[in-house]
Design a protein around this motif. Sequence first.
Motif, mmCIF file in Angstrom:
data_model
loop_
_atom_site.group_PDB
_atom_site.id
_atom_site.type_symbol
_atom_site.label_atom_id
_atom_site.label_comp_id
_atom_site.label_asym_id
_atom_site.label_seq_id
_atom_site.Cartn_x
_atom_site.Cartn_y
_atom_site.Cartn_z
ATOM 1 N N THR A 1 0.829 -1.204 0.000
ATOM 2 C CA THR A 1 0.000 0.000 0.000
ATOM 3 C C THR A 1 0.869 1.262 0.000
ATOM 4 O O THR A 1 2.087 1.182 -0.132
ATOM 5 C CB THR A 1 -0.914 0.007 1.234
ATOM 6 O OG1 THR A 1 -0.101 -0.088 2.400
ATOM 7 C CG2 THR A 1 -1.870 -1.168 1.194
ATOM 8 N N HIS A 2 0.254 2.420 0.169
ATOM 9 C CA HIS A 2 0.946 3.715 0.264
ATOM 10 C C HIS A 2 1.801 3.990 -0.975
ATOM 11 O O HIS A 2 2.917 4.504 -0.878
ATOM 12 C CB HIS A 2 1.809 3.794 1.528
ATOM 13 C CG HIS A 2 1.016 3.671 2.788
ATOM 14 N ND1 HIS A 2 0.157 4.650 3.231
ATOM 15 C CD2 HIS A 2 0.895 2.662 3.680
ATOM 16 C CE1 HIS A 2 -0.431 4.257 4.353
ATOM 17 N NE2 HIS A 2 -0.002 3.048 4.640
ATOM 18 N N GLN B 1 3.348 2.013 -2.975
ATOM 19 C CA GLN B 1 4.439 1.103 -3.344
ATOM 20 C C GLN B 1 3.977 0.206 -4.485
ATOM 21 O O GLN B 1 2.850 -0.282 -4.487
ATOM 22 C CB GLN B 1 4.846 0.241 -2.152
ATOM 23 C CG GLN B 1 5.335 1.082 -0.991
ATOM 24 C CD GLN B 1 6.482 0.416 -0.271
ATOM 25 O OE1 GLN B 1 7.432 -0.006 -0.896
ATOM 26 N NE2 GLN B 1 6.390 0.336 1.029
#
Length: 206
Positions: free
Chosen positions: A134-135, A137
């Motif tokens: 997530t975020h 990546q």
Amino acid sequence: MPGIIGKKIGMTSVFGADGKNIPCTVIEAGPCVVTQVKSVETDGYTALQLAYDEKKEKRTNKSLLGHFKKADTTPKRKLVEFQSFKDGRKLGDVITVADILKEGDWVDVTGISKGKGFQGVVKRYGFAGVGGATHGQHNRLRAPGSLGASSWPSRVFPGKRLPGRMGGDQVKVLNLKVLKVIPENNLLLVKGSIPGAKGSYLIIEE
């Protein structure tokens, strides 16, 4: 130390005296021929050169053919030196597995580990990857992450754990117990696993 050359046959298991099932490796050990006797006077040290596994004469160069002819034997594929043989062996003597090993002995086995080809850091060194997906990546789950180098030293230090060729190294496994010796078939059963693929050469030292 005394030893013998062998070939890995595969793995099996045997039942011990306590009824437990013990995994073991089957090795075809010998027979080996003494193709050279080294002494302090001529070579500066004492050793026996043993040869193992038949080889076609047409696939052997002339210098090696002469070397094997001195020992009055046929051409062999594998040559290994062993130091500190206690008994006096002569050129052309045949050494079998029963001559140097018996059930209950402990041996060190050297072999070439299986080649794994070009591998990444997760398989090669057990890295965990960069982390969550997530975020923002993307495709970083098996990546090595930051190398830690910036404007200094402006290079990657040698020995850094990075992707590369894995396996195909010489590995020595110490203190393996001899479970059984079958002299009529030149077979040796040692407890546990040893490096190398089936059919690969091994050096067994007492």
